[in-house]
Design a protein around this motif. Structure first.
Motif, PDB file in Angstrom:
ATOM      1  N   UNK A  42       1.304  -0.749  -0.059  1.00 53.26           N
ATOM      2  CA  UNK A  42      -0.107   0.425  -0.149  1.00 53.26           C
ATOM      3  C   UNK A  42       1.281   1.624   0.092  1.00 53.26           C
ATOM      4  N   UNK A  43       1.499   1.165   0.751  1.00 54.92           N
ATOM      5  CA  UNK A  43       2.612   1.820   0.504  1.00 54.92           C
ATOM      6  C   UNK A  43       3.124   2.795  -0.672  1.00 54.92           C
ATOM      7  N   UNK A  44       3.962   1.360  -1.386  1.00 51.95           N
ATOM      8  CA  UNK A  44       4.642   1.838  -2.419  1.00 51.95           C
ATOM      9  C   UNK A  44       3.028   2.085  -3.828  1.00 51.95           C
ATOM     10  N   UNK A  45       2.551   1.607  -3.810  1.00 51.47           N
ATOM     11  CA  UNK A  45       1.376   2.002  -4.655  1.00 51.47           C
ATOM     12  C   UNK A  45       0.860   4.140  -4.153  1.00 51.47           C
ATOM     13  N   UNK A  46       1.288   3.884  -3.081  1.00 51.32           N
ATOM     14  CA  UNK A  46       1.034   5.423  -2.104  1.00 51.32           C
ATOM     15  C   UNK A  46       1.989   6.141  -3.244  1.00 51.32           C
ATOM     16  N   UNK A  47       2.724   6.508  -2.339  1.00 47.28           N
ATOM     17  CA  UNK A  47       4.153   7.001  -3.093  1.00 47.28           C
ATOM     18  C   UNK A  47       4.096   6.810  -4.842  1.00 47.28           C
ATOM     19  N   UNK A  48       3.739   5.880  -5.604  1.00 48.08           N
ATOM     20  CA  UNK A  48       3.853   6.317  -6.740  1.00 48.08           C
ATOM     21  C   UNK A  48       1.914   6.967  -6.841  1.00 48.08           C
ATOM     22  N   UNK A  49       1.336   7.411  -6.712  1.00 50.23           N
ATOM     23  CA  UNK A  49       0.470   7.762  -6.956  1.00 50.23           C
ATOM     24  C   UNK A  49      -0.219   8.844  -6.264  1.00 50.23           C
ATOM     25  N   UNK A  50       1.170   9.332  -5.481  1.00 51.99           N
ATOM     26  CA  UNK A  50       1.534  10.732  -4.553  1.00 51.99           C
ATOM     27  C   UNK A  50       1.975  11.649  -5.506  1.00 51.99           C
ATOM     28  N   UNK A  51       3.576  10.528  -6.109  1.00 50.30           N
ATOM     29  CA  UNK A  51       4.245  11.021  -7.149  1.00 50.30           C
ATOM     30  C   UNK A  51       5.637  11.835  -6.356  1.00 50.30           C
ATOM     31  N   UNK A  52       6.034  11.109  -4.871  1.00 55.67           N
ATOM     32  CA  UNK A  52       6.809  11.649  -4.551  1.00 55.67           C
ATOM     33  C   UNK A  52       8.598  11.019  -4.509  1.00 55.67           C
ATOM     34  N   UNK A  53       8.712  11.457  -5.597  1.00 59.81           N
ATOM     35  CA  UNK A  53      10.608  11.391  -6.139  1.00 59.81           C
ATOM     36  C   UNK A  53      11.232  11.374  -5.258  1.00 59.81           C
ATOM     37  N   UNK A  54      10.866  12.709  -4.305  1.00 60.82           N
ATOM     38  CA  UNK A  54      12.020  12.793  -3.154  1.00 60.82           C
ATOM     39  C   UNK A  54      12.359  12.008  -2.243  1.00 60.82           C
ATOM     40  N   UNK A  55      11.596  10.837  -2.416  1.00 59.27           N
ATOM     41  CA  UNK A  55      11.373  10.045  -0.760  1.00 59.27           C
ATOM     42  C   UNK A  55      12.032   8.828  -1.339  1.00 59.27           C
ATOM     43  N   UNK A  56      12.448   8.725  -2.245  1.00 63.07           N
ATOM     44  CA  UNK A  56      12.604   7.632  -2.957  1.00 63.07           C
ATOM     45  C   UNK A  56      13.510   6.490  -2.193  1.00 63.07           C
ATOM     46  N   UNK A  57      14.044   7.017  -1.307  1.00 63.31           N
ATOM     47  CA  UNK A  57      14.765   5.263  -0.124  1.00 63.31           C
ATOM     48  C   UNK A  57      13.868   4.884   0.225  1.00 63.31           C
ATOM     49  N   UNK A  58      12.916   5.880   0.559  1.00 68.71           N
ATOM     50  CA  UNK A  58      11.920   4.822   1.384  1.00 68.71           C
ATOM     51  C   UNK A  58      10.789   3.751   0.397  1.00 68.71           C
ATOM     52  N   UNK A  59      10.593   4.559  -0.621  1.00 74.44           N
ATOM     53  CA  UNK A  59       9.595   3.826  -1.208  1.00 74.44           C
ATOM     54  C   UNK A  59      10.054   2.491  -1.606  1.00 74.44           C
ATOM     55  N   UNK A  60      11.848   2.073  -2.138  1.00 75.96           N
ATOM     56  CA  UNK A  60      12.655   1.718  -2.064  1.00 75.96           C
ATOM     57  C   UNK A  60      12.355   0.366  -1.198  1.00 75.96           C
ATOM     58  N   UNK A  61      12.577   0.987  -0.197  1.00 74.48           N
ATOM     59  CA  UNK A  61      12.684   0.826   1.189  1.00 74.48           C
ATOM     60  C   UNK A  61      11.487  -0.533   2.228  1.00 74.48           C
ATOM     61  N   UNK A  62      10.316   0.355   1.633  1.00 72.11           N
ATOM     62  CA  UNK A  62       9.077  -0.379   1.776  1.00 72.11           C
ATOM     63  C   UNK A  62       8.750  -1.578   0.865  1.00 72.11           C
TER      64      UNK A  62
END
Length: 234
Positions: A45-65
């Protein structure tokens, strides 16, 4: 140097995932199924949220999730392959494959990613997650024949040595692949074979794939003492 430094992208992700493994293990050992299932739902769900919101600045947390999900899934995987027979695994694995690949096509048709999974990996988006889930469902079902096939190949001493190095250095062996690629590229250039092989992609793959495995294994074996410094028991 840019190629070698690019391969370092996974190190901070690796360190973060390793740091939360003890917490994930305690959650997995919980008696309440609601608690055990929470990370399996939360990370995708976190991966989907990051993509939906376009939070590229949080790429590290995105990949970690994304990778934390697969580490957590590994706890279930170890238990599942030992407790279930091939017949018992057929329906859930087939269902996982169909759902994963169907969602991959559905997400692609919704313009949330391409079918080039290499392009979907940085950061790993939801289409890459669905595709990986479908493929891993196939792997889980075929784990026994895969294991038997590996055992047959291990009768060859060269393959057995390569397999042993990859198994014993599985935490860091990926770091050595860029060096293996560069060494092989230099060798092919010296032998004046690089331009010739690039004209025939299938031949290039047949030649390079086994050579890269051997070179990476040699490098990994040379640096294997470093692996023992960070090996942990889970």
């Amino acid at each position: 140097m840019p190629y070698l430094s690019w391969a370092m992208w996974f190190i901070p992700v690796y360190l973060l995932v390793m740091a939360i493994i003890p917490v994930l293990k305690q959650v997995f050992l919980s008696e309440a199924w609601q608690i055990r299932i929470f990370p399996a739902v939360f990370f995708p769900s976190l991966v989907a949220l990051f993509q939906w919101m376009g939070w590229q600045e949080h790429k590290l947390l995105w990949e970690t999730a994304f990778y934390a999900f697969w580490v957590y899934a590994g706890f279930f995987f170890i238990r599942y392959i030992h407790e279930k027979s091939a017949r018992e695994k057929l329906f859930p694995c087939l269902t996982g494959t169909i759902i994963g690949l169907a969602l991959t096509v559905a997400v692609f048709c919704s313009d949330f990613g391409s079918l080039d999974m290499q392009a979907n990996k940085f950061p790993p988006n939801i289409i890459f997650f669905c595709y990986t889930f479908g493929i891993m469902s196939i792997v889980v079902f075929l784990i026994e024949p895969i294991h038997h096939f590996i055992q047959c190949l291990q009768k060859n001493s060269i393959f057995n040595w390569i397999f042993s190095v990859y198994r014993d250095n599985c935490y860091s062996v990926y770091l050595y692949h860029p060096f293996a690629f560069l060494i092989l590229k230099g060798v092919l250039h010296l032998l004046h074979l690089d331009s010739f092989l690039h004209q025939y992609p299938i031949l290039l793959t047949v030649v390079c794939y086994p050579l890269l495995l051997v070179m990476a294994a040699v490098i990994a074996r040379f640096f294997s003492p470093l692996e023992k410094l960070k090996r942990i028991k889970i």
